[in-house]
Design a protein around this motif. Structure first.
Motif, PDB file in Angstrom:
ATOM      1  N   ILE A 132     -40.639   6.571  26.389  1.00  0.00           N
ATOM      2  CA  ILE A 132     -39.446   6.774  25.566  1.00  0.00           C
ATOM      3  C   ILE A 132     -39.854   7.617  24.364  1.00  0.00           C
ATOM      4  O   ILE A 132     -40.857   7.323  23.697  1.00  0.00           O
ATOM      5  N   VAL A 133     -39.092   8.678  24.098  1.00  0.00           N
ATOM      6  CA  VAL A 133     -39.300   9.487  22.900  1.00  0.00           C
ATOM      7  C   VAL A 133     -38.417   8.914  21.800  1.00  0.00           C
ATOM      8  O   VAL A 133     -37.203   8.774  21.977  1.00  0.00           O
ATOM      9  N   ALA A 134     -39.034   8.549  20.696  1.00  0.00           N
ATOM     10  CA  ALA A 134     -38.318   8.019  19.536  1.00  0.00           C
ATOM     11  C   ALA A 134     -38.322   9.081  18.442  1.00  0.00           C
ATOM     12  O   ALA A 134     -39.390   9.556  18.043  1.00  0.00           O
ATOM     13  N   THR A 135     -37.137   9.436  17.965  1.00  0.00           N
ATOM     14  CA  THR A 135     -37.008  10.426  16.896  1.00  0.00           C
ATOM     15  C   THR A 135     -36.233   9.784  15.761  1.00  0.00           C
ATOM     16  O   THR A 135     -35.131   9.271  15.969  1.00  0.00           O
ATOM     17  N   ILE A 136     -36.808   9.833  14.568  1.00  0.00           N
ATOM     18  CA  ILE A 136     -36.150   9.303  13.375  1.00  0.00           C
ATOM     19  C   ILE A 136     -35.772  10.488  12.481  1.00  0.00           C
ATOM     20  O   ILE A 136     -36.595  11.372  12.240  1.00  0.00           O
ATOM     21  N   ASN A 137     -34.550  10.468  12.001  1.00  0.00           N
ATOM     22  CA  ASN A 137     -34.096  11.465  11.034  1.00  0.00           C
ATOM     23  C   ASN A 137     -33.360  10.714   9.931  1.00  0.00           C
ATOM     24  O   ASN A 137     -32.556   9.824  10.217  1.00  0.00           O
ATOM     25  N   GLY A 138     -33.682  11.048   8.697  1.00  0.00           N
ATOM     26  CA  GLY A 138     -32.958  10.390   7.627  1.00  0.00           C
ATOM     27  C   GLY A 138     -33.571  10.583   6.257  1.00  0.00           C
ATOM     28  O   GLY A 138     -34.508  11.348   6.074  1.00  0.00           O
ATOM     29  N   GLU A 139     -33.023   9.814   5.351  1.00  0.00           N
ATOM     30  CA  GLU A 139     -33.491   9.804   3.966  1.00  0.00           C
ATOM     31  C   GLU A 139     -34.543   8.715   3.860  1.00  0.00           C
ATOM     32  O   GLU A 139     -34.291   7.540   4.184  1.00  0.00           O
ATOM     33  N   TRP A 140     -35.734   9.094   3.437  1.00  0.00           N
ATOM     34  CA  TRP A 140     -36.855   8.143   3.349  1.00  0.00           C
ATOM     35  C   TRP A 140     -36.998   7.684   1.911  1.00  0.00           C
ATOM     36  O   TRP A 140     -36.691   8.409   0.966  1.00  0.00           O
ATOM     37  N   TRP A 141     -37.488   6.447   1.745  1.00  0.00           N
ATOM     38  CA  TRP A 141     -37.767   5.936   0.411  1.00  0.00           C
ATOM     39  C   TRP A 141     -38.808   6.830  -0.256  1.00  0.00           C
ATOM     40  O   TRP A 141     -39.734   7.296   0.400  1.00  0.00           O
ATOM     41  N   PRO A 142     -38.684   7.051  -1.569  1.00  0.00           N
ATOM     42  CA  PRO A 142     -39.663   7.909  -2.263  1.00  0.00           C
ATOM     43  C   PRO A 142     -41.038   7.279  -2.296  1.00  0.00           C
ATOM     44  O   PRO A 142     -41.234   6.123  -2.130  1.00  0.00           O
TER      45      PRO A 142
END
Length: 142
Positions: A132-142
């Motif tokens: 399974i390919v997992a892709t995360i996109n988003g705003e990350w904590w600083p």
């Protein structure tokens, strides 16, 4: 920010398997995502992914029974039958359920409903590991 990795799911018997904790454990980076999406894509045509009830295991058994009745083996009109009786039905089940999921990530956790879990659906009688390919996109904590 984007992050991508491959997760190997060890070979499982035919059926519907709850893998939510396996996915979360394989992606510790989720805890760093303030707001985003996790996209999961299975790199196979005879297995699938879906989201459904995570509490009662009889739901997974009923799903397997229903799909086996709805998409039978050895249908007389199947032409693609040289890889085994379970192969063509596995491809059809993949088309019905799908190869990918998008799940919101909120404050470092998957934003699933109380009774929702990630299902890995193995449609073959004898298969190997699945990727399974997992892709995360988003705003990350600083």
């Amino acid at each position: 920010m984007w992050k991508q990795k491959e997760i190997v799911i060890a070979a499982k018997k035919r059926g519907f398997h709850l893998i939510t904790h396996e996915i979360i454990s394989a992606i510790p980076e989720l805890g760093s995502v303030k707001c985003g999406l996790l996209h999961l894509f299975i790199k196979h045509t005879s297995a699938s992914l879906t989201i459904n009830e995570n509490a009662d295991p009889t739901v997974r058994q009923d799903m397997e029974s229903h799909f086996n009745k709805s998409v039978p083996e050895r249908a007389p009109y199947y032409q693609h039958d040289y890889e085994g009786d379970d192969d063509m039905p596995a491809h059809i089940k993949n088309c019905l359920l799908g190869s990918s999921l998008s799940i919101p990530v909120t404050e470092g956790s998957l934003n699933l409903g109380t009774w929702q879990g990630i299902y890995f659906c193995e449609h073959r009688n004898h298969s190997g590991d699945r990727t399974i390919v997992a892709t995360i996109n988003g705003e990350w904590w600083p």
